[in-house]
Design a protein around this motif. Structure first.
Motif: not given
Length: 332
Positions: A189-218
């Motif tokens: 591509p013309d511009r490279a991007s930072i890639l997580h390469n394992d972007y899925k729900f079990d690598n995420m942390v959700l807000d305890r009070d709002d399950p729609t809000r992603i507050i962490g990507v591990l």
């Protein structure tokens, strides 16, 4: 890992005189060892160390992951902030890194997750928004130093995962699929991007009070620098829909089949809208490659848990279903 060892590691990595009063292993990861450290003052940190045994290449490289997080966290705050790291084995017997804890709700595979269809849809929108923001993050000098040259990223991925597949020794070589992937590698591509390469729900942390809000990507161990659609293809490979075959349902890594969740095609459309891109004409390549990569990962897990490639296991069934789907996208 005990508190005395963790205290020595904290002092080694940061020079801190704080004392670790408790250490608890954290479950969920299948690659590295992760521990929750509680300090006397009450603060909590997370330590990651490689598993025992020999390593190859960049596998379980805590120092690389720590340097990646140092570069990425200021640009993408969902990534954990690094507190310190060290290659000195005198404390833990190996390299390690220490990072801030992101306190929220995690979603281990198979865990209950009750949301309304409207909440599920919003969570999907936030999932896509996070991936798009990561891919649009500024390419600072620190990012370039952490990742290196992005040129040829896709070609290296195709060749590397093909070699891993061959090493496993599955009876069917799937040479048609691998030849098709090699022959259809997109231009850089013309511009490279930072890639997580394992972007899925079990690598995420959700807000305890709002399950729609992603507050962490591990778990940034597999992160890279290159074609953003490779990251999207990898994420889609994990995205199991309600109508998918049982073999894929058994390998599901998140609640992607709940009522209200987007389909894979809707994820693609939402991502392209967020990036103001047209849907790539070669999207089938990225989906096929993501499925092939995940099939190899499933086969590696299968060999480890079953004790051999020719023995039955749910991981083998999932890998074969993933390979079939990859071939469907490739048209071979």
């Amino acid at each position: 890992m005990d508190a005395e060892t963790a205290t020595k590691a904290l002092r080694l990595a940061t020079g801190s005189s704080e004392i670790v009063s408790a250490v608890a292993p954290l479950s969920g990861g299948v690659s590295n060892l992760t521990y929750l450290l509680t300090l006397d003052a009450g603060a909590r940190l997370v330590m990651r160390t490689p598993p025992p045994g020999r390593r190859s290449g960049n596998a379980h490289n805590m120092i690389r992951e720590a340097r990646v997080l140092e570069a990425v966290h200021p640009l993408f705050p969902e990534a954990p902030a690094i507190v310190g790291y060290s290659e000195d084995p005198s404390a833990t017997g190996d390299q390690f890194m220490i990072m801030t804890q992101i306190d929220g709700r995690t979603l281990p595979p198979g865990s209950p997750f009750e949301v309304s269809p409207e909440q599920a849809r919003t969570l999907c929108e936030n999932f896509v928004d996070g991936l798009a923001r990561l891919h649009e993050a500024e390419l600072t000098d620190a990012v370039q130093a952490a990742f290196g040259d992005p040129q040829g990223f896709v070609a290296r991925q195709v060749a590397g995962w093909s070699r891993r597949y061959e090493k496993i020794g599955l009876e069917n070589p799937h040479s048609g699929l691998r030849d098709w992937l090699s022959a259809n590698i997109p231009l850089d591509p013309d511009r490279a991007s930072i890639l997580h390469n394992d972007y899925k729900f079990d690598n995420m942390v959700l807000d305890r009070d709002d399950p729609t809000r992603i507050i962490g990507v591990l778990d940034w161990e597999l992160s890279g620098f290159g074609d953003a659609f490779m990251d999207l293809g990898n994420a889609l490979a994990y995205w199991v829909e309600a109508g998918d075959p049982h073999a894929l349902q058994s390998f599901k890594r998140g609640p992607t089949d709940l009522p209200g969740m987007m389909t894979r095609d809707e994820i693609i459309d939402a991502y392209c809208t967020a990036r103001e891109f047209d849907r790539p004409a070669n999207m089938n390549f990225y989906q096929s490659m993501g499925l092939f990569r995940l099939a190899v990962i499933a086969l590696q897990v299968h060999v480890r848990v079953a004790g051999g490639v020719g023995k039955p296991s749910p991981f083998l069934d999932a890998a074969l279903a993933l390979l079939d789907r990859a071939e469907d996208f490739a048209g071979v």
